[in-house]
Design a protein around this motif. Structure first.
Motif, PDB file in Angstrom:
ATOM      1  N   MET A 102      -0.781  17.855  -3.532  1.00  0.00           N
ATOM      2  CA  MET A 102      -0.824  16.570  -2.576  1.00  0.00           C
ATOM      3  C   MET A 102      -0.493  15.484  -3.617  1.00  0.00           C
ATOM      4  SD  MET A 102      -3.488  14.918  -0.182  1.00  0.00           S
ATOM      5  CE  MET A 102      -3.198  13.499   0.750  1.00  0.00           C
ATOM      6  N   ILE A 103       0.307  14.609  -3.246  1.00  0.00           N
ATOM      7  CA  ILE A 103       0.679  13.360  -4.041  1.00  0.00           C
ATOM      8  C   ILE A 103      -0.456  12.431  -4.226  1.00  0.00           C
ATOM      9  CG2 ILE A 103       2.683  11.480  -4.162  1.00  0.00           C
ATOM     10  CD1 ILE A 103       4.145  12.998  -2.025  1.00  0.00           C
ATOM     11  N   PRO A 104      -0.653  12.108  -5.503  1.00  0.00           N
ATOM     12  CA  PRO A 104      -2.005  11.070  -5.592  1.00  0.00           C
ATOM     13  C   PRO A 104      -1.629   9.857  -4.800  1.00  0.00           C
ATOM     14  CG  PRO A 104      -0.977  12.033  -7.785  1.00  0.00           C
ATOM     15  CD  PRO A 104      -0.043  12.319  -6.657  1.00  0.00           C
ATOM     16  N   GLN A 105      -2.888   9.212  -4.698  1.00  0.00           N
ATOM     17  CA  GLN A 105      -3.042   7.747  -3.966  1.00  0.00           C
ATOM     18  C   GLN A 105      -2.106   6.780  -4.721  1.00  0.00           C
ATOM     19  OE1 GLN A 105      -6.894   6.607  -3.582  1.00  0.00           O
ATOM     20  NE2 GLN A 105      -6.466   4.990  -1.981  1.00  0.00           N
ATOM     21  N   GLU A 106      -2.144   6.788  -6.047  1.00  0.00           N
ATOM     22  CA  GLU A 106      -1.727   5.798  -6.747  1.00  0.00           C
ATOM     23  C   GLU A 106      -0.127   5.768  -6.533  1.00  0.00           C
ATOM     24  OE1 GLU A 106      -3.347   8.193  -7.946  1.00  0.00           O
ATOM     25  OE2 GLU A 106      -5.457   7.063  -8.935  1.00  0.00           O
ATOM     26  N   TYR A 107       0.535   6.728  -6.265  1.00  0.00           N
ATOM     27  CA  TYR A 107       2.078   6.546  -6.130  1.00  0.00           C
ATOM     28  C   TYR A 107       2.228   5.676  -4.811  1.00  0.00           C
ATOM     29  CZ  TYR A 107       2.905  10.243  -9.493  1.00  0.00           C
ATOM     30  OH  TYR A 107       3.107  11.121 -10.619  1.00  0.00           O
ATOM     31  N   PHE A 108       1.439   5.918  -3.729  1.00  0.00           N
ATOM     32  CA  PHE A 108       1.533   5.218  -2.769  1.00  0.00           C
ATOM     33  C   PHE A 108       1.257   3.850  -2.658  1.00  0.00           C
ATOM     34  CE2 PHE A 108       0.573   9.424  -1.100  1.00  0.00           C
ATOM     35  CZ  PHE A 108       1.678   9.676  -0.039  1.00  0.00           C
ATOM     36  N   LEU A 109       0.209   3.487  -3.738  1.00  0.00           N
ATOM     37  CA  LEU A 109      -0.131   1.969  -3.880  1.00  0.00           C
ATOM     38  C   LEU A 109       0.831   1.315  -4.877  1.00  0.00           C
ATOM     39  CD1 LEU A 109      -3.790   2.180  -4.409  1.00  0.00           C
ATOM     40  CD2 LEU A 109      -2.602   1.656  -2.329  1.00  0.00           C
ATOM     41  N   VAL A 110       1.587   1.946  -5.514  1.00  0.00           N
ATOM     42  CA  VAL A 110       2.604   1.347  -6.631  1.00  0.00           C
ATOM     43  C   VAL A 110       3.958   1.297  -5.651  1.00  0.00           C
ATOM     44  CG1 VAL A 110       4.052   1.873  -8.543  1.00  0.00           C
ATOM     45  CG2 VAL A 110       1.644   2.420  -8.800  1.00  0.00           C
ATOM     46  N   LEU A 111       4.180   2.037  -5.011  1.00  0.00           N
ATOM     47  CA  LEU A 111       5.428   1.683  -4.038  1.00  0.00           C
ATOM     48  C   LEU A 111       5.261   0.777  -3.229  1.00  0.00           C
ATOM     49  CD1 LEU A 111       7.885   2.897  -2.486  1.00  0.00           C
ATOM     50  CD2 LEU A 111       6.419   4.177  -0.973  1.00  0.00           C
ATOM     51  N   SER A 112       3.828   0.495  -2.871  1.00  0.00           N
ATOM     52  CA  SER A 112       3.627  -0.598  -1.959  1.00  0.00           C
ATOM     53  C   SER A 112       3.611  -1.745  -2.655  1.00  0.00           C
ATOM     54  CB  SER A 112       2.119  -0.573  -1.209  1.00  0.00           C
ATOM     55  OG  SER A 112       1.625  -1.649  -1.027  1.00  0.00           O
ATOM     56  N   GLY A 113       3.041  -1.795  -4.210  1.00  0.00           N
ATOM     57  CA  GLY A 113       3.272  -2.908  -4.603  1.00  0.00           C
ATOM     58  C   GLY A 113       4.960  -3.358  -4.980  1.00  0.00           C
ATOM     59  N   ILE A 114       5.323  -2.346  -5.332  1.00  0.00           N
ATOM     60  CA  ILE A 114       6.839  -2.494  -5.643  1.00  0.00           C
ATOM     61  C   ILE A 114       7.414  -3.448  -4.349  1.00  0.00           C
ATOM     62  CG2 ILE A 114       9.173  -1.529  -6.038  1.00  0.00           C
ATOM     63  CD1 ILE A 114       7.599   0.550  -7.691  1.00  0.00           C
ATOM     64  N   LEU A 115       7.421  -2.794  -3.082  1.00  0.00           N
ATOM     65  CA  LEU A 115       7.937  -3.304  -1.967  1.00  0.00           C
ATOM     66  C   LEU A 115       7.612  -4.665  -1.790  1.00  0.00           C
ATOM     67  CD1 LEU A 115       7.694  -0.506   0.525  1.00  0.00           C
ATOM     68  CD2 LEU A 115       9.846  -1.617  -0.167  1.00  0.00           C
ATOM     69  N   PHE A 116       6.277  -5.181  -2.135  1.00  0.00           N
ATOM     70  CA  PHE A 116       5.683  -6.396  -1.878  1.00  0.00           C
ATOM     71  C   PHE A 116       6.151  -6.944  -2.944  1.00  0.00           C
ATOM     72  CE2 PHE A 116       2.868  -9.964  -2.416  1.00  0.00           C
ATOM     73  CZ  PHE A 116       2.380 -10.204  -1.264  1.00  0.00           C
ATOM     74  N   ALA A 117       6.460  -7.025  -4.051  1.00  0.00           N
ATOM     75  CA  ALA A 117       7.172  -7.641  -5.132  1.00  0.00           C
ATOM     76  C   ALA A 117       8.706  -7.965  -4.685  1.00  0.00           C
ATOM     77  CB  ALA A 117       6.986  -7.185  -6.449  1.00  0.00           C
ATOM     78  N   ILE A 118       9.296  -7.020  -4.147  1.00  0.00           N
ATOM     79  CA  ILE A 118      10.694  -7.228  -3.915  1.00  0.00           C
ATOM     80  C   ILE A 118      11.038  -8.134  -2.852  1.00  0.00           C
ATOM     81  CG2 ILE A 118      12.821  -6.148  -2.781  1.00  0.00           C
ATOM     82  CD1 ILE A 118      11.921  -3.461  -4.205  1.00  0.00           C
ATOM     83  N   GLY A 119       9.959  -7.930  -1.773  1.00  0.00           N
ATOM     84  CA  GLY A 119       9.954  -8.852  -0.275  1.00  0.00           C
ATOM     85  C   GLY A 119       9.498 -10.344  -0.851  1.00  0.00           C
ATOM     86  N   ALA A 120       8.616 -10.454  -1.739  1.00  0.00           N
ATOM     87  CA  ALA A 120       8.292 -11.859  -2.363  1.00  0.00           C
ATOM     88  C   ALA A 120       9.474 -12.413  -3.050  1.00  0.00           C
ATOM     89  CB  ALA A 120       6.753 -11.768  -3.204  1.00  0.00           C
ATOM     90  N   PHE A 121       9.867 -11.807  -3.954  1.00  0.00           N
ATOM     91  CA  PHE A 121      10.912 -12.177  -4.603  1.00  0.00           C
ATOM     92  C   PHE A 121      12.192 -12.692  -3.663  1.00  0.00           C
ATOM     93  CE2 PHE A 121      15.127 -11.542  -7.096  1.00  0.00           C
ATOM     94  CZ  PHE A 121      14.726 -12.456  -8.244  1.00  0.00           C
TER      95      PHE A 121
END
Lengths: 667, 100
Positions: B1-20
């Motif tokens: 199973m894919i670990p939880q951190e991967y999802f959270l990092v993806l979410s963080g990257i998306l949020f940063a791109i959006g904010a930028f």
């Protein structure tokens, strides 16, 4: 039942007369005058009963008071203002004098004010309020209460001087009197504050208790300050130098007012205040010297201004100032002796004689000065002028008036057996006694003796100019005053003749009852010689000196104004001599007052104006300018660009997150 | 199973791109799209925590969030249409009437 317990009724009765006169004055004869006469006569009867009961009692002061304002307890001392009455010998004597005079003068007003029409009601209401003030001041049980009644008198004095307010001179005189006495009133207030702050009470019976004197030594400077302030108040009210100039102008009021307020009673309130405060003042010899010097100087200074005045009432006004100066002189001398006597019984006796002399002179002067003023009123009533040059030869028409006025003039000049002789000689004797302690007092004795000569001269100048000489134009139409006017005059003339004899009464007379306590708390009456006074007077040289002065004064007046063999015009170069002009212009005192008002008060007003405009307004404007300027800068932060705001939000949230991570340990 | 951190990092990257994108892009439509990206970053977080903590509540919230985002886009586009009508522009640096 004892009458003394009802002393509080005495000042209340004229108030009832006032209310009745104000409410029903229009519908009753004499516009309410009879209400006032009735209530004042009742107050007089009550005063006489109280005084009789007191003089036949054992002489301990009777007092009662109620708490009026409770200020609470501070540092263990309870601060309270009370209201009540305090009767001792001084109060009782003053009650007799004041109430009798008030009654007689109100009765006299009936005739004198008869032609005043509608204004009569106002006159009677104001005079009733004044009588309340004077009687209340006399029976008050503490300084604050006395101050309230004192102010009431000041107000009535203002209203009554300005009775003919449509005359500019009267309105001006009223204003001047009010403002000048106000300086004294402020001084009184300062004294009360100092006394209350330092000693925690204003009640006479507490302050005069010999056991209380220890605290005076602790707070000596405050006591000295308070006593100086009280004397300052007396200077204002009793028209002493340098606040004397309002009294001659106060003659703009009706003559009855001049007689009652500005000769017989209100101006005596200052003397009464000093006499009342004597148990405190004897602790401060410095104040006593001030009182004696101001009194002695004023006596001489005012008498000189009466010498060449032509207004019959103003001559009497100056003579009032001068005689009040005599009273202060005696108080100062007697008090100085008591203050420096220690426990020496003989000196205390002499000092208390001086104190008694002042009260005695106050009483005698009240009667003979009221007599003189009311006689002058009868003259003015007859000839409708106050200028003595337009009178002359009136003695044929005004037989009673000229006779009673002669008695008054003899009394004030100090011719035995009239009352003025006894008291004036006692005053001069007390200055000699004080000179025995401190030789500088000889100067005051000389001033007093010269004043005795001046007094005799100007009084008889007045009498000869008015009643003798050629019959003037005005004298043809003159007629004797109505009975309501000449009956009080005759009663006063009898009083002016006999009041001096109170000194000679058996059991010591006045000296046995009018005395004060020494700083050590010793109360030793003055010299109670009874008939022995006659021997004492006529074996002492000062009596003959002052008698010679009086006779000399009368003689000069006789030669100059009756025989006309002595030409005053020759000595004054027809009125062109410089000193003559200085006297006519009252030593430039009106100008001096104006100058002080202009430079001092207007300058102060300009300073206050400057502070208001520049300092107070400046601070307000500066605060406003700072707000406007800073808002101009800060509003630039509002760019209107959405992305700027968003950037600020993101940056702030980032900073908060970082801070939380570092300091708050959020992981 | 894919670990939880991967999802959270993806979410963080998306949020940063959006904010930028929100902070830097000039076109209002692009900014609106960036806001949607940020919202989807949040939705990924909801779903992730829902799955890894064993409850369905997070997934339900994600559904609600998508519905609200749709409504928000409709409102946003309507505003932008009106802006274009009134101002003839949807460039953000030209829309600065509300300032000092």
């Amino acid at each position: 039942m004892t009458f003394v317990e009802y002393t509080w009724l005495i000042p209340l009765l004229p108030i009832i007369g006032l209310i009745l006169a104000a409410a029903f004055g229009r519908k009753t004869p004499e516009d309410g005058g009879y209400f006032v006469i009735g209530s004042v006569a009742l107050a007089c009867a009550m005063s006489l009963l109280v005084a009789y009961e007191f003089f036949t009692g054992d002489g301990t002061p009777v007092y009662a008071s109620q708490v009026w304002i409770d200020l609470g307890t501070i540092n263990g001392v309870q601060y309270q203002f009370e209201i009540g009455y305090y009767v001792d010998y001084l109060t009782a004597l003053l009650l007799i004098v004041v109430s009798i005079l008030c009654t007689l003068i109100v009765i006299y007003s009936l005739g004198y004010m008869h032609e005043e029409g509608d204004r009569k009601r106002r006159y009677y209401v104001e005079i009733a309020l004044f009588i309340t003030g004077m009687l209340g001041m006399v029976v008050a049980s503490n300084y604050l209460e006395a101050f309230i009644f004192w102010e009431m008198m000041g107000l009535c004095s203002y209203l009554l001087i300005g009775f003919w307010y449509y005359k500019p001179s009267a309105a001006k005189a009223a204003k001047k009197a009010f403002l000048t006495t106000r300086i004294g009133d402020i001084s009184f207030m300062l004294g009360i504050i100092a006394l209350f702050g330092s000693f925690g009470t204003l009640n006479y019976h507490q302050l005069f208790d010999p056991a209380f004197t220890e605290s005076f030594d602790v707070n000596y400077w405050m006591l000295l300050f308070a006593m100086l302030c009280f004397f300052g108040a007396a200077v204002g009210k009793s028209a002493q130098f340098p606040l004397h100039d309002w009294l001659p102008d106060a003659m703009e009021g009706p003559t009855t007012v001049s007689a009652l307020i500005h000769a017989a009673t209100m101006v005596k309130a200052g003397v009464y205040l000093v006499a009342r405060s004597f148990p405190l003042m004897v602790h401060t010899p410095e104040v006593m010297i001030v009182i004696a010097v101001i009194g002695g100087f004023t006596a001489f200074f005012a008498a000189t201004q009466a010498l060449n005045n032509f207004n019959i009432k103003r001559v009497l006004a100056y003579s009032t100032i001068s005689q009040l100066g005599f009273m202060f002189l005696a108080l100062g001398c007697g008090g100085y002796i008591i203050a420096t006597a220690g426990a020496d019984e003989h000196l205390l006796e002499v000092g208390n004689t001086g104190y008694m002399a002042a009260i005695f002179h106050l009483m005698n002067h009240a009667f003979f000065k009221a007599l003189l003023f009311l006689s002058a009123g009868a003259v003015i009533h007859a000839v409708h002028t106050e200028d003595m040059r337009k009178m002359g030869g009136l003695s044929k028409k005004l037989k009673i008036t000229s006779l009673v006025m002669l008695i008054g003039a003899l009394a004030i000049s100090g011719i035995p057996p009239f009352s003025g002789f006894w008291s004036k000689d006692l005053v001069l004797e007390s200055t000699i006694a004080a000179a025995g302690v401190n030789p500088w007092f000889w100067i005051l004795y000389i001033a007093g003796t010269v004043t005795a000569f001046l007094t005799a001269f100007y009084m008889f100048r007045l009498w000869f100019m008015t009643f003798k000489g050629e019959e003037s134009e005005a004298a043809h139409h003159a007629h004797e005053a109505p009975a309501s006017m000449w009956v009080p005059l005759v009663i006063l003339a009898i009083a002016a003749t006999i009041t001096g004899l109170f000194l000679l009464m058996p059991d010591g007379g006045l000296p046995a009852v009018i005395y004060t306590v020494s700083p050590e708390g010793l109360a030793i009456p003055g010299e109670t010689l009874g008939l022995g006074w006659i021997e004492k007077f006529f074996t002492a040289w000062p009596t003959y000196v002052s008698l010679a002065m009086a006779v000399f004064g009368i003689g000069v007046a006789y030669l100059a104004y009756y025989k006309k063999t002595l030409s005053m015009a020759f000595y004054t170069k027809g009125g062109n001599k410089r000193i003559y002009d200085v006297l006519q212009r009252r030593y430039y005192f009106p100008e001096f007052y104006d100058y002080v008002g202009e430079k001092g008060m207007y300058g102060l007003a300009r300073l206050v104006d400057f502070i208001d405009r520049k300092v107070v307004d400046g601070v307000v404007n500066a605060i406003a300018a700072v707000a406007v300027g800073s808002s101009g800068r800060f509003r630039k932060a509002q760019t209107g660009m959405t992305q700027t705001y968003a950037a600020v939000v993101v940056a702030a949230v980032s900073v908060i997150l970082v801070l939380l991570y570092i300091f708050a340990g959020v992981r | 199973m894919i670990p939880q951190e991967y999802f959270l990092v993806l979410s963080g990257i998306l949020f940063a791109i959006g904010a930028f994108g929100v902070l830097t892009r000039k076109n209002a439509i692009v900014v609106l799209m960036c806001v949607e990206i940020m919202l989807n970053a949040a939705n990924i977080n909801f779903v992730t925590f829902s799955v890894f903590s064993g409850g369905a509540a997070g997934q339900v919230f994600a559904l609600f969030s998508i519905a609200i985002a749709a409504a928000e886009v409709a409102v946003g586009l309507a505003i932008l249409l009106n802006l274009q009508k009134l101002q003839d522009t949807i460039e953000l640096q030209d829309l600065n009437l509300l300032r000092w």
